[in-house]
Design an enzyme around this catalytic site. Structure first.
Site, PDB file in Angstrom:
ATOM      1  N   MET A 149      -4.509  -6.843  -6.763  1.00  0.00           N
ATOM      2  CA  MET A 149      -4.117  -7.931  -7.649  1.00  0.00           C
ATOM      3  C   MET A 149      -5.241  -8.946  -7.867  1.00  0.00           C
ATOM      4  SD  MET A 149      -1.375  -6.997  -8.760  1.00  0.00           S
ATOM      5  CE  MET A 149       0.206  -6.206  -8.548  1.00  0.00           C
ATOM      6  N   GLY A 190       0.775  -1.239   0.000  1.00  0.00           N
ATOM      7  CA  GLY A 190       0.000   0.000   0.000  1.00  0.00           C
ATOM      8  C   GLY A 190       0.804   1.285   0.000  1.00  0.00           C
ATOM      9  N   SER A 191       1.960   1.306  -0.665  1.00  0.00           N
ATOM     10  CA  SER A 191       2.721   2.560  -0.648  1.00  0.00           C
ATOM     11  C   SER A 191       2.026   3.649  -1.492  1.00  0.00           C
ATOM     12  CB  SER A 191       4.167   2.345  -1.109  1.00  0.00           C
ATOM     13  OG  SER A 191       4.237   2.111  -2.486  1.00  0.00           O
ATOM     14  N   ASN A 192       1.384   3.253  -2.572  1.00  0.00           N
ATOM     15  CA  ASN A 192       0.608   4.251  -3.328  1.00  0.00           C
ATOM     16  C   ASN A 192      -0.585   4.743  -2.521  1.00  0.00           C
ATOM     17  OD1 ASN A 192       1.608   4.840  -6.148  1.00  0.00           O
ATOM     18  ND2 ASN A 192       1.824   2.608  -6.063  1.00  0.00           N
ATOM     19  N   LEU A 214      -8.408  -9.727 -10.571  1.00  0.00           N
ATOM     20  CA  LEU A 214      -9.042  -9.305 -11.821  1.00  0.00           C
ATOM     21  C   LEU A 214     -10.509  -8.993 -11.556  1.00  0.00           C
ATOM     22  CD1 LEU A 214      -7.542 -11.889 -14.353  1.00  0.00           C
ATOM     23  CD2 LEU A 214      -6.867  -9.496 -14.018  1.00  0.00           C
ATOM     24  N   LEU A 215     -11.002  -7.947 -12.213  1.00  0.00           N
ATOM     25  CA  LEU A 215     -12.405  -7.539 -12.022  1.00  0.00           C
ATOM     26  C   LEU A 215     -13.202  -7.921 -13.266  1.00  0.00           C
ATOM     27  CD1 LEU A 215     -11.501  -4.054 -10.567  1.00  0.00           C
ATOM     28  CD2 LEU A 215     -12.561  -5.917  -9.271  1.00  0.00           C
ATOM     29  N   HIS A 254       0.164   1.703 -12.863  1.00  0.00           N
ATOM     30  CA  HIS A 254       0.953   0.560 -13.322  1.00  0.00           C
ATOM     31  C   HIS A 254       2.391   1.030 -13.550  1.00  0.00           C
ATOM     32  CE1 HIS A 254       1.695  -3.325 -15.174  1.00  0.00           C
ATOM     33  NE2 HIS A 254       2.322  -2.693 -16.152  1.00  0.00           N
ATOM     34  N   ASN A 286      -6.285   3.227 -12.049  1.00  0.00           N
ATOM     35  CA  ASN A 286      -5.255   2.247 -11.682  1.00  0.00           C
ATOM     36  C   ASN A 286      -3.902   2.873 -11.951  1.00  0.00           C
ATOM     37  OD1 ASN A 286      -4.142  -0.334 -10.990  1.00  0.00           O
ATOM     38  ND2 ASN A 286      -3.789  -0.726 -13.167  1.00  0.00           N
TER      39      ASN A 286
HETATM   40  C1  GAR Z   1       2.825  -0.620  -7.618  1.00  0.00           C
HETATM   41  O1  GAR Z   1       4.115  -0.571  -8.204  1.00  0.00           O
HETATM   42  C2  GAR Z   1       1.759  -0.564  -8.678  1.00  0.00           C
HETATM   43  O2  GAR Z   1       2.098   0.256  -9.752  1.00  0.00           O
HETATM   44  C3  GAR Z   1       1.698  -2.012  -9.104  1.00  0.00           C
HETATM   45  O3  GAR Z   1       1.759  -2.733  -7.896  1.00  0.00           O
HETATM   46  C4  GAR Z   1       2.566  -1.996  -6.979  1.00  0.00           C
HETATM   47  C5  GAR Z   1       1.830  -1.874  -5.678  1.00  0.00           C
HETATM   48  O4  GAR Z   1       2.651  -1.261  -4.716  1.00  0.00           O
HETATM   49  N1  GAR Z   1       0.494  -2.295  -9.811  1.00  0.00           N
HETATM   50  C6  GAR Z   1       0.444  -3.111 -10.864  1.00  0.00           C
HETATM   51  O5  GAR Z   1       1.408  -3.744 -11.271  1.00  0.00           O
HETATM   52  C7  GAR Z   1      -0.914  -3.205 -11.545  1.00  0.00           C
HETATM   53  N2  GAR Z   1      -0.827  -4.033 -12.670  1.00  0.00           N
HETATM   54  P1  GAR Z   1       2.020  -0.550  -3.450  1.00  0.00           P
HETATM   55  O6  GAR Z   1       1.123  -1.601  -2.780  1.00  0.00           O
HETATM   56  O7  GAR Z   1       3.204  -0.225  -2.600  1.00  0.00           O
HETATM   57  O8  GAR Z   1       1.264   0.646  -3.904  1.00  0.00           O
END
Ligand code: GAR
Length: 217
Positions: free
Chosen positions: A92, A13-15, A94-95, A111, A109
């Site tokens: 992670m 969950g850093s984002n 799929l919807l 990526h 989203n």
């Molecule tokens: C992030 O790098 C995000 O861009 C990626 O998962 C990571 C989650 O990190 N998402 C994908 O690859 C979507 N296809 P976080 O939990 O620290 O935010």
């Protein structure tokens, strides 16, 4: 009125933290009303709780292949919290097309690649295998195809000769934490409109400099 946002996570969950931090600013046009994880062991849940955000776990595993049943529970949680916008942050699962269509134009989203290059798993390793000299991160509206949909914002980094997926991923993650709050700000303040597959932004701060990699001597 601030737009009410749910963040969906599966991991650290850093984002999510970047979005929560940005939303603490009084002028930010969105508030994070709930963080929902499909895994009880997601590290992000504790981080959200410590910021005083409501959290919810809806384990997806027991639903197996019945995605619609999982999403029915998810949808009622979103209704209960009167959610206007969804931000996927490393979610992670799929919807279904039906769920995605219901939220079309209201679900974002992020990526870690410059889409449409390198969707799916291990995009940083894909970028290194392809030998690209510039990579980055993309915030996009969600459509039924994975890691695709109208592009809202991108940020780029130069790829270094000695990069590993981890070192490249770390620099891209810093970009992610900058662009996701900015992209949410644009959507929540109504500065974004969709024209078919294209997302157009009005009144943004402008453009950064050109990034050329490798730079010539
Ligand atoms: C992030 O790098 C995000 O861009 C990626 O998962 C990571 C989650 O990190 N998402 C994908 O690859 C979507 N296809 P976080 O939990 O620290 O935010």
């Amino acid at each position: 009125m601030k737009r009410r946002v749910a963040i969906l996570i599966s991991g650290r969950g850093s984002n999510m933290v970047a979005l929560i931090e940005a939303s603490k600013e009084e002028a930010f046009p969105a508030e994070i009303v709930v963080v929902i994880s499909n895994r009880a062991d997601a590290g992000g849940l504790e981080k959200a709780k410590s910021s005083g955000i409501a959290t919810l776990t809806i384990e997806s595993k027991p639903f197996g292949a019945d995605r619609a049943a999982f999403e029915a529970v998810l949808q009622s949680a979103l209704d209960e919290h009167r959610v206007d916008l969804i931000c996927l942050g490393g979610f992670m699962r799929l919807l279904t097309a039906a769920f995605v269509q219901r939220w079309y134009g209201r679900m974002l989203n992020i990526h870690p690649s410059l889409l449409p290059s390198f969707p799916g798993l291990e995009p940083q390793a894909q970028a290194l295998r392809a030998g690209v000299k510039i990579s980055g991160a993309t915030v996009h509206f969600v459509i039924p195809e994975t890691d695709a949909g109208p592009i809202l914002m991108q940020g780029a980094v130069a790829v270094r000769v000695d990069d590993t997926p981890e070192t490249l991923g770390a620099r891209i993650l810093e970009i992610e934490h900058r662009i996701y709050p900015d992209a949410l700000r644009l959507v929540a303040s109504g500065q974004v409109r969709l024209e078919g597959d294209i997302c157009k932004t009005t009144g943004s701060a402008g453009f950064d400099d050109t990034l050329i990699s490798p730079a010539s001597a």
